[in-house]
Scaffold this active site. Structure first.
Site, PDB file in Angstrom:
ATOM      1  N   ARG A  95      68.391 -16.622  28.240  1.00 11.10           N
ATOM      2  CA  ARG A  95      68.857 -15.466  29.165  1.00 11.10           C
ATOM      3  C   ARG A  95      69.607 -14.264  28.226  1.00 11.10           C
ATOM      4  O   ARG A  95      69.942 -14.394  27.153  1.00 11.10           O
ATOM      5  CB  ARG A  95      70.262 -15.983  29.997  1.00 11.10           C
ATOM      6  CG  ARG A  95      69.864 -17.029  30.640  1.00 11.10           C
ATOM      7  CD  ARG A  95      70.980 -17.840  31.448  1.00 11.10           C
ATOM      8  NE  ARG A  95      70.505 -18.832  32.415  1.00 11.10           N
ATOM      9  CZ  ARG A  95      70.293 -20.044  32.110  1.00 11.10           C
ATOM     10  NH1 ARG A  95      70.126 -20.404  31.060  1.00 11.10           N
ATOM     11  NH2 ARG A  95      69.728 -20.905  33.204  1.00 11.10           N
ATOM     12  N   HIS A 120      64.042 -16.011  30.359  1.00  9.21           N
ATOM     13  CA  HIS A 120      62.607 -16.435  29.793  1.00  9.21           C
ATOM     14  C   HIS A 120      61.772 -15.384  30.130  1.00  9.21           C
ATOM     15  O   HIS A 120      60.530 -15.408  30.411  1.00  9.21           O
ATOM     16  CB  HIS A 120      62.140 -17.632  30.419  1.00  9.21           C
ATOM     17  CG  HIS A 120      62.880 -18.870  30.080  1.00  9.21           C
ATOM     18  ND1 HIS A 120      63.426 -18.965  28.895  1.00  9.21           N
ATOM     19  CD2 HIS A 120      63.031 -20.064  30.753  1.00  9.21           C
ATOM     20  CE1 HIS A 120      64.129 -20.166  28.707  1.00  9.21           C
ATOM     21  NE2 HIS A 120      63.943 -20.867  29.917  1.00  9.21           N
ATOM     22  N   HIS A 195      58.346 -24.448  25.875  1.00  8.64           N
ATOM     23  CA  HIS A 195      59.258 -25.037  26.722  1.00  8.64           C
ATOM     24  C   HIS A 195      58.666 -26.557  27.129  1.00  8.64           C
ATOM     25  O   HIS A 195      58.845 -26.870  28.215  1.00  8.64           O
ATOM     26  CB  HIS A 195      59.513 -24.093  28.111  1.00  8.64           C
ATOM     27  CG  HIS A 195      60.808 -24.401  28.322  1.00  8.64           C
ATOM     28  ND1 HIS A 195      61.188 -25.610  29.157  1.00  8.64           N
ATOM     29  CD2 HIS A 195      61.915 -23.451  28.869  1.00  8.64           C
ATOM     30  CE1 HIS A 195      62.477 -25.356  29.585  1.00  8.64           C
ATOM     31  NE2 HIS A 195      62.926 -24.189  29.570  1.00  8.64           N
ATOM     32  N   ASP A 267      72.602 -27.997  28.636  1.00  6.86           N
ATOM     33  CA  ASP A 267      71.894 -26.383  28.662  1.00  6.86           C
ATOM     34  C   ASP A 267      72.683 -25.493  27.917  1.00  6.86           C
ATOM     35  O   ASP A 267      72.911 -24.479  28.162  1.00  6.86           O
ATOM     36  CB  ASP A 267      71.872 -26.190  30.111  1.00  6.86           C
ATOM     37  CG  ASP A 267      70.693 -25.050  30.377  1.00  6.86           C
ATOM     38  OD1 ASP A 267      69.954 -25.076  29.226  1.00  6.86           O
ATOM     39  OD2 ASP A 267      70.651 -24.335  31.590  1.00  6.86           O
ATOM     40  N   GLU A 333      64.391 -26.279  22.690  1.00  9.96           N
ATOM     41  CA  GLU A 333      63.669 -25.076  22.748  1.00  9.96           C
ATOM     42  C   GLU A 333      64.220 -24.450  21.277  1.00  9.96           C
ATOM     43  O   GLU A 333      65.381 -23.793  21.419  1.00  9.96           O
ATOM     44  CB  GLU A 333      64.036 -24.377  23.930  1.00  9.96           C
ATOM     45  CG  GLU A 333      63.599 -24.872  25.003  1.00  9.96           C
ATOM     46  CD  GLU A 333      64.421 -24.687  26.488  1.00  9.96           C
ATOM     47  OE1 GLU A 333      64.386 -23.238  26.597  1.00  9.96           O
ATOM     48  OE2 GLU A 333      65.002 -25.360  26.995  1.00  9.96           O
TER      49      GLU A 333
HETATM   50  C1  GLA Z   1      66.215 -23.086  29.873  1.00  9.61           C
HETATM   51  C2  GLA Z   1      67.344 -22.761  30.535  1.00  9.61           C
HETATM   52  C3  GLA Z   1      67.729 -23.616  31.610  1.00  9.61           C
HETATM   53  C4  GLA Z   1      66.503 -23.502  32.578  1.00  9.61           C
HETATM   54  C5  GLA Z   1      65.251 -23.865  31.882  1.00  9.61           C
HETATM   55  C6  GLA Z   1      63.961 -23.730  32.687  1.00  9.61           C
HETATM   56  O1  GLA Z   1      66.224 -24.279  29.227  1.00  9.61           O
HETATM   57  O2  GLA Z   1      68.437 -22.656  29.725  1.00  9.61           O
HETATM   58  O3  GLA Z   1      68.711 -23.160  32.291  1.00  9.61           O
HETATM   59  O4  GLA Z   1      66.539 -22.423  33.389  1.00  9.61           O
HETATM   60  O5  GLA Z   1      65.028 -23.085  30.887  1.00  9.61           O
HETATM   61  O6  GLA Z   1      64.274 -24.367  34.163  1.00  9.61           O
END
Ligand code: GLA
Length: 368
Positions: A95, A120, A195, A267, A333
């Site tokens: 983000r 993304h 990803h 996350d 990631e």
């Molecule tokens: C990343 C983001 C998540 C989500 C995924 C895709 O990991 O941090 O919040 O958006 O990508 O679904």
């Protein structure tokens, strides 16, 4: 625990890189599927989104399974872009808060495709573009694919024409390696990742909560209620984010920790203890007691987003024909930290003309 390198020597086919047509986009653009075989691992990659569609590796009984979540056709990838299954993410992984990019003396508006934030790379990031693909030179016993693309100045709001090359290599040892390179003609920001979601018991086999996870990170970046970093960097000690010693991914998922409530699970970006390195260094390890498969992640990057597939909803099936539920895979990631452009104390993601962006990540597979 003893580790056996993959695969059994008598089962290793000669390395190969082959392509086949894999359907078309709605506008008629053809998509190719490339198959890389080396070291006993078979990897399938789409020219659409640089998507890793499958990674087949053996378990401790030499039974092969595809250990990444994916979809069976291009139409399904177009229809269900949200999980970003296996995709090449760019121009900026994760983000950028407020969908606005401060750079130099200007602020560039970006598409807000995730609440108030840009996620993304925007509405049509690198994961939704068709890449030029060609077999690439590789070391003896390895197989490599080069994906390249020029992202025009202003694409998804980002300044600078960005020339991007991503080389995917299956090594003679059966590891999957990603090498990213980029150059620009004007200052911009770059942070690229893959990803893929792993499920070491095979995609469609159920939850990964029992997978053991270790992450070499003593700190993580704290998220705001919209899942963008606030700028605060917190210690993992005494929190559900302490994976410095291997433990089940799901051990503290239901702990009620406020950070886990924001994203409906993990996350967050982990601040890797090693920092930025010139060569990929080991940062994480996942293993499944059930199948004996293990994955070691090495990277040059300073950050790692752990995402436990919290928003993957059972409205579609994977190639196995089974529906995926939240928690059926986990994404590791490798990246520069999310929202770095707003936090000068995070490692910089700015790329200027004359500079060369380089990033490498390796997924090493073993059995135990
Ligand atoms: C990343 C983001 C998540 C989500 C995924 C895709 O990991 O941090 O919040 O958006 O990508 O679904």
């Amino acid at each position: 625990m003893a580790e056996t390198p993959l695969p059994p020597p008598d089962a290793v086919p000669a390395p190969s890189v082959t392509a086949e047509p894999f359907g078309k986009l709605a506008d008629g653009t053809p998509v190719e599927r490339w198959t890389l075989v080396a070291g006993g691992t078979r990897v399938r990659v789409l020219s659409y989104g640089g998507i890793v569609q499958s990674v087949e590796v053996p378990d401790r009984s030499c039974r092969y399974a595809n250990v990444v979540l994916g979809l069976a056709t291009v139409d399904e990838y177009v229809e269900h872009p949200d999980p970003y299954f296996g995709a090449l993410i760019g121009r900026y992984a994760n983000r950028i808060a407020g969908a606005s990019l401060p750079l130099g003396d200007r602020t560039y508006p970006l598409p807000a495709n995730d609440g108030p934030n840009c996620l993304h790379g925007g509405t049509r990031g690198f994961d939704k573009r068709v890449w030029a693909a060609a077999a690439a030179p590789a070391a003896p016993g390895a197989a490599a694919l080069l994906l390249s693309r020029t992202s025009p100045d202003g694409e998804e709001g980002f300044p600078g024409t960005l020339d991007v090359r991503a080389t995917y290599t299956v090594t003679a040892e059966g590891a999957l390696r990603f090498d990213y390179e980029a150059t620009t003609d004007a200052p911009t920001v770059v942070s690229l990742t893959n990803h893929s979601y792993v499920n070491l018991d095979g995609e469609g086999s159920g939850s990964v909560e029992d997978h053991r996870l270790r992450i070499a990170a003593s700190r993580f970046t704290v998220n705001s209620p919209t899942s963008a970093p606030t700028g605060e960097i917190a210690d993992v000690a005494g929190t559900p984010f302490d994976f410095r010693t291997a433990r089940p991914v799901g051990a503290e998922l239901r702990s009620g920790h406020p950070q886990l409530l924001i994203g409906l699970g993990y996350d967050q970006n982990f601040v890797l203890d090693k920092g930025v390195t010139a060569a990929p260094e080991p940062v994480a390890e996942v293993s499944s007691p059930a199948s004996g498969r293990a994955l070691r992640v090495l990277t040059t990057e300073p950050g790692l987003q752990l995402y436990t597939a919290n928003f993957v909803c059972p409205s579609f099936t994977g190639p196995s024909g089974r529906a995926y539920r939240p928690g059926d895979g986990l994404a590791l990631e490798t990246q520069h930290f999310a929202d770095s452009p707003h936090h000068p104390h995070f490692p910089s993601t700015v790329l200027r003309p004359g500079e060369h962006y380089r990033s490498a990540t390796v997924y090493e597979f073993t059995v135990r």
